[in-house]
Every structure is written in C-alpha cells, then in structure tokens.
Design an enzyme around this catalytic site. Sequence first.
Site, PDB file in Angstrom:
ATOM      1  N   HIS A  18      24.115  43.112  30.180  1.00 27.98           N
ATOM      2  CA  HIS A  18      23.894  41.846  29.462  1.00 27.98           C
ATOM      3  C   HIS A  18      24.016  42.056  27.949  1.00 27.98           C
ATOM      4  O   HIS A  18      24.629  41.254  27.256  1.00 27.98           O
ATOM      5  CB  HIS A  18      22.482  41.296  29.730  1.00 27.98           C
ATOM      6  CG  HIS A  18      22.210  40.886  31.143  1.00 27.98           C
ATOM      7  ND1 HIS A  18      21.101  41.324  31.842  1.00 27.98           N
ATOM      8  CD2 HIS A  18      22.886  40.066  31.985  1.00 27.98           C
ATOM      9  CE1 HIS A  18      21.108  40.780  33.049  1.00 27.98           C
ATOM     10  NE2 HIS A  18      22.184  40.026  33.172  1.00 27.98           N
ATOM     11  N   LYS A  42      12.473  30.597  42.363  1.00 30.46           N
ATOM     12  CA  LYS A  42      12.625  32.048  42.511  1.00 30.46           C
ATOM     13  C   LYS A  42      11.307  32.734  42.152  1.00 30.46           C
ATOM     14  O   LYS A  42      10.564  32.256  41.311  1.00 30.46           O
ATOM     15  CB  LYS A  42      13.729  32.558  41.583  1.00 30.46           C
ATOM     16  CG  LYS A  42      15.074  32.652  42.259  1.00 30.46           C
ATOM     17  CD  LYS A  42      16.007  33.511  41.414  1.00 30.46           C
ATOM     18  CE  LYS A  42      17.413  33.547  41.955  1.00 30.46           C
ATOM     19  NZ  LYS A  42      18.318  34.208  41.003  1.00 30.46           N
ATOM     20  N   ARG A  91      31.762  41.099  36.264  1.00 29.72           N
ATOM     21  CA  ARG A  91      31.750  42.526  36.544  1.00 29.72           C
ATOM     22  C   ARG A  91      32.865  42.929  37.492  1.00 29.72           C
ATOM     23  O   ARG A  91      33.545  43.913  37.280  1.00 29.72           O
ATOM     24  CB  ARG A  91      30.408  42.920  37.202  1.00 29.72           C
ATOM     25  CG  ARG A  91      29.270  42.990  36.233  1.00 29.72           C
ATOM     26  CD  ARG A  91      27.976  43.050  36.956  1.00 29.72           C
ATOM     27  NE  ARG A  91      27.821  41.882  37.800  1.00 29.72           N
ATOM     28  CZ  ARG A  91      26.699  41.516  38.378  1.00 29.72           C
ATOM     29  NH1 ARG A  91      25.631  42.249  38.239  1.00 29.72           N
ATOM     30  NH2 ARG A  91      26.636  40.427  39.111  1.00 29.72           N
ATOM     31  N   SER A 129      20.514  43.223  37.485  1.00 26.59           N
ATOM     32  CA  SER A 129      19.050  43.232  37.361  1.00 26.59           C
ATOM     33  C   SER A 129      18.423  43.676  38.689  1.00 26.59           C
ATOM     34  O   SER A 129      17.423  44.398  38.691  1.00 26.59           O
ATOM     35  CB  SER A 129      18.539  41.845  36.990  1.00 26.59           C
ATOM     36  OG  SER A 129      19.046  41.464  35.735  1.00 26.59           O
TER      37      SER A 129
HETATM   38  O1  PNS Z   1      21.799  35.454  35.843  1.00 26.92           O
HETATM   39  P1  PNS Z   1      22.167  34.431  36.881  1.00 26.92           P
HETATM   40  O2  PNS Z   1      21.036  34.241  37.863  1.00 26.92           O
HETATM   41  O3  PNS Z   1      23.477  34.734  37.542  1.00 26.92           O
HETATM   42  O4  PNS Z   1      22.354  33.032  36.079  1.00 26.92           O
HETATM   43  C1  PNS Z   1      22.712  31.863  36.740  1.00 26.92           C
HETATM   44  C2  PNS Z   1      22.633  30.633  35.805  1.00 26.92           C
HETATM   45  C3  PNS Z   1      21.289  30.542  35.120  1.00 26.92           C
HETATM   46  C4  PNS Z   1      23.708  30.747  34.768  1.00 26.92           C
HETATM   47  C5  PNS Z   1      22.878  29.411  36.733  1.00 26.92           C
HETATM   48  O5  PNS Z   1      22.031  29.485  37.833  1.00 26.92           O
HETATM   49  C6  PNS Z   1      22.657  28.056  36.032  1.00 26.92           C
HETATM   50  O6  PNS Z   1      23.385  27.695  35.135  1.00 26.92           O
HETATM   51  N1  PNS Z   1      21.615  27.314  36.485  1.00 26.92           N
HETATM   52  C7  PNS Z   1      21.245  26.021  35.928  1.00 26.92           C
HETATM   53  C8  PNS Z   1      21.538  24.849  36.886  1.00 26.92           C
HETATM   54  C9  PNS Z   1      22.977  24.395  36.729  1.00 26.92           C
HETATM   55  O7  PNS Z   1      23.377  23.907  35.701  1.00 26.92           O
HETATM   56  N2  PNS Z   1      23.791  24.603  37.808  1.00 26.92           N
HETATM   57  C10 PNS Z   1      25.218  24.302  37.793  1.00 26.92           C
HETATM   58  C11 PNS Z   1      25.566  22.864  38.066  1.00 26.92           C
HETATM   59  S1  PNS Z   1      24.952  22.257  39.583  1.00 26.92           S
END
Ligand code: PNS
Length: 160
Positions: A18, A42, A91, A129
């Site tokens: 990150h 979560k 990645r 993570s």
């Molecule tokens: O580190 P991660 O868990 O891969 O991050 C995922 C994240 C936070 C980028 C994603 O879950 C997110 O944007 N969540 C917010 C809800 C949202 O906007 N979802 C997409 C449209 S439905």
Amino acid sequence: MSGIAVVPGSFDPVTLGHIDIISRGAKVFDHIIVSVLNNQHKQPLFSVEERIELLQTATKHLPNVEVDSFDGLLIDYVKNKKATSIIKGLRAVSDFEYELQMAAINRKLDDSIETIFMMTNNQYSYLSSSIVKEVAKYHAPLDDLVPNNVEVALKKKFAK
Ligand code: PNS
C-alpha cells in the site's frame, strides 16, 4: 497529473505494498487522500481509528498525503472531497476481474471520476493485509512486509 486523488481501502493493516502505491500516487497528484472504509459488516483486526493512526504514522514522510475514513459509496465520498481520481493498486491477474467490475460500476455512477491503476512493485506482488495477519498470528518475521509501526502494532495484537 494535478488535483486530488483518493486511495481507498480496508488497510487492515496497511502494508508496504500500500505504501508503495500511496508514495507513487503522491508523486503524480498534488494531494492524496488515503481513506479507510468503515465497513460495519466486516470484523477487522484493527479499528478504523487504529488503522488511521497506523496510516498517518507510516505516511508522515509524505507531506501531500492525508488520511481519512469513509462509509457509503466511494464515488460519493470522492465527489465530496472534490477529488478527480481514484487510485488502485493491481498486484496480479487475480485482482483484475474484481477491480474491473469496481471501476466499471464507479464509472457508471459518475463518469467524471477516473480510476487509475498502478501496477504493484514486483517486490510486493504476493503481499496482502490477510497474508500479513496470518504471518503475524504465527509469530513469523514481518520484515519487508509492513512499516515498522505496523509491525509493532501487529506484535502487540498477537502477543502470546
Ligand atoms: O482494500 P479493499 O478491501 O480491497 O478496498 C475495497 C474498497 C474500500 C475500495 C471497496 O470496497 C469500496 O470502494 N467500497 C465502498 C462501497 C462502494 O462504493 N462500492 C462500489 C459501488 S457498489
């Protein structure tokens, strides 16, 4: 590129992968907002407050980076912050399908916000993570996986 970009994620906890993406983003945008998703569904290892603090310490050498949190839709948050872009790290091929779906839905919700993908440095291509938590749980060495402050915090969480 100028303007503000958001680097969103769970960051439970932040890894060197990150930090690599955040540092490179900070070179191409005027301002970066790293934002921790506050996901009620979560069960994280670190609270949102702990994750923010870990990120703040790990990015304090980057003057144009701020750390925040959000809930709800990412696209609403990005617009609210007057950002123009979302930065995501890729990645491996395995990340691609999910990230393509997220970028597509975000573009459908607002096509003025651009998602920019950065390929993770090869050195961190295996890193996540979840992997880091697994390593920490079994008290294996965390060198080259997480920033020093995160290593200390993980050791505390999994103290025998
Ligand atoms: O580190 P991660 O868990 O891969 O991050 C995922 C994240 C936070 C980028 C994603 O879950 C997110 O944007 N969540 C917010 C809800 C949202 O906007 N979802 C997409 C449209 S439905």
